[in-house]
Design a protein around this motif. Structure first.
Motif, short mmCIF file in Angstrom:
data_model
loop_
_atom_site.label_atom_id
_atom_site.label_comp_id
_atom_site.label_asym_id
_atom_site.label_seq_id
_atom_site.Cartn_x
_atom_site.Cartn_y
_atom_site.Cartn_z
N GLY A 206 0.81 -1.21 0.00
CA GLY A 206 0.00 0.00 0.00
C GLY A 206 0.85 1.26 0.00
O GLY A 206 0.53 2.24 -0.70
N ILE A 207 1.93 1.26 0.76
CA ILE A 207 2.84 2.41 0.79
C ILE A 207 3.44 2.64 -0.60
O ILE A 207 3.53 3.78 -1.07
N GLU A 208 3.82 1.54 -1.26
CA GLU A 208 4.38 1.67 -2.61
C GLU A 208 3.35 2.23 -3.59
O GLU A 208 3.68 3.04 -4.47
N LEU A 209 2.09 1.82 -3.41
CA LEU A 209 1.04 2.36 -4.29
C LEU A 209 0.82 3.85 -4.02
O LEU A 209 0.66 4.64 -4.96
N ILE A 210 0.82 4.25 -2.76
CA ILE A 210 0.68 5.67 -2.43
C ILE A 210 1.78 6.48 -3.11
O ILE A 210 1.53 7.55 -3.68
N ARG A 211 3.02 5.97 -3.05
CA ARG A 211 4.13 6.70 -3.66
C ARG A 211 3.93 6.87 -5.16
O ARG A 211 4.08 7.99 -5.69
N SER A 212 3.59 5.80 -5.85
CA SER A 212 3.42 5.91 -7.30
C SER A 212 2.20 6.76 -7.67
O SER A 212 2.24 7.52 -8.65
N TRP A 213 1.14 6.65 -6.87
CA TRP A 213 -0.06 7.48 -7.10
C TRP A 213 0.29 8.95 -6.96
O TRP A 213 -0.14 9.79 -7.77
N LEU A 214 1.07 9.28 -5.94
CA LEU A 214 1.47 10.68 -5.73
C LEU A 214 2.38 11.17 -6.85
O LEU A 214 2.25 12.31 -7.31
#
Length: 224
Positions: A206-214
């Protein structure tokens, strides 16, 4: 990282190397936590963002705070909606203070909430989407009694949402995340929804997805 108190809410401020007009994310912790919680994720996210982790206004116990009172009952969590509305007004005022203080790129901010902080993110987005670049809602639920009328106004319909929930969550069951997904997919155009095999927490994936989403949405801010 500095602790600030001169605005209406106490908060932690983690500035990037180049803070001038940097994008800003305001982080909203869950019930019973504090501003030292979500800010720990900041070094794993987008390095050019200024991270503001706000402390909720209601003291519960030493080092524990909440955005509004809730009760844990046999039928689930009950919400004091009048207090939630007051919390929304206070948070919207704080967002305005942050925008005036730091002049973020695009004149708006990202909101990232966990659990009750997600509820606050939804409440704010429904009332003042014009203040926001996007919403990240982790392990939360829609404030169903305050959903905006349909069809929603254009500024909300085009607001990006990232919603994540743990399949093993026993505090707010994954059905809450799925209900948010169902409502949002009918009312907003930019929605990302993910479930992870975790409890009431944010997974590493989830943290990795937040980073790419941002990264994608910060790039949109920079585009002419």
């Amino acid at each position: 990282m500095l602790q600030r108190k001169h605005l209406s809410l106490t908060y932690l401020d983690m500035a990037p190397r180049d803070p001038e007009n940097a994008p800003v994310m305001i982080m909203l912790h869950g019930y019973g936590s504090n501003e030292k919680d979500l800010i720990q994720l900041a070094p794993m996210l987008h390095e050019d963002i200024r991270y503001i982790s706000a402390r909720a206004p209601h003291t519960l116990d030493f080092g524990m705070f909440g955005w509004f009172p809730i009760e844990f009952t046999a039928n689930g969590i009950t919400v004091d909606y009048r207090a939630a509305e007051e919390a929304r007004r206070q948070l919207i005022a704080f967002i305005g203070e942050i925008i005036a203080e730091y002049h973020p790129a695009g004149g708006r901010v990202f909101l990232m909430g966990f659990s009750q902080g997600s509820v606050m993110s939804y409440l704010t987005a429904f009332e003042q989407p014009e203040l926001l670049h996007g919403v990240i809602a982790c392990s939360g639920q829609l404030p169903e009694k305050t959903l905006p009328a349909e069809p929603v106004r254009e500024s909300l319909a085009r607001l990006p949402f990232l919603v994540m929930h743990g399949i093993l969550d026993e505090v707010l069951p994954v059905s809450k995340g799925r209900a948010a997904h169902e409502w949002l997919k009918e009312n907003v155009r930019d929605l990302t929804y993910r479930e992870y095999p975790v409890a009431h927490q944010i997974s590493q994936s989830g943290i990795e997805l937040i980073r790419s989403w941002l990264e994608e949405r910060v790039q949109r801010i920079a585009e002419p």
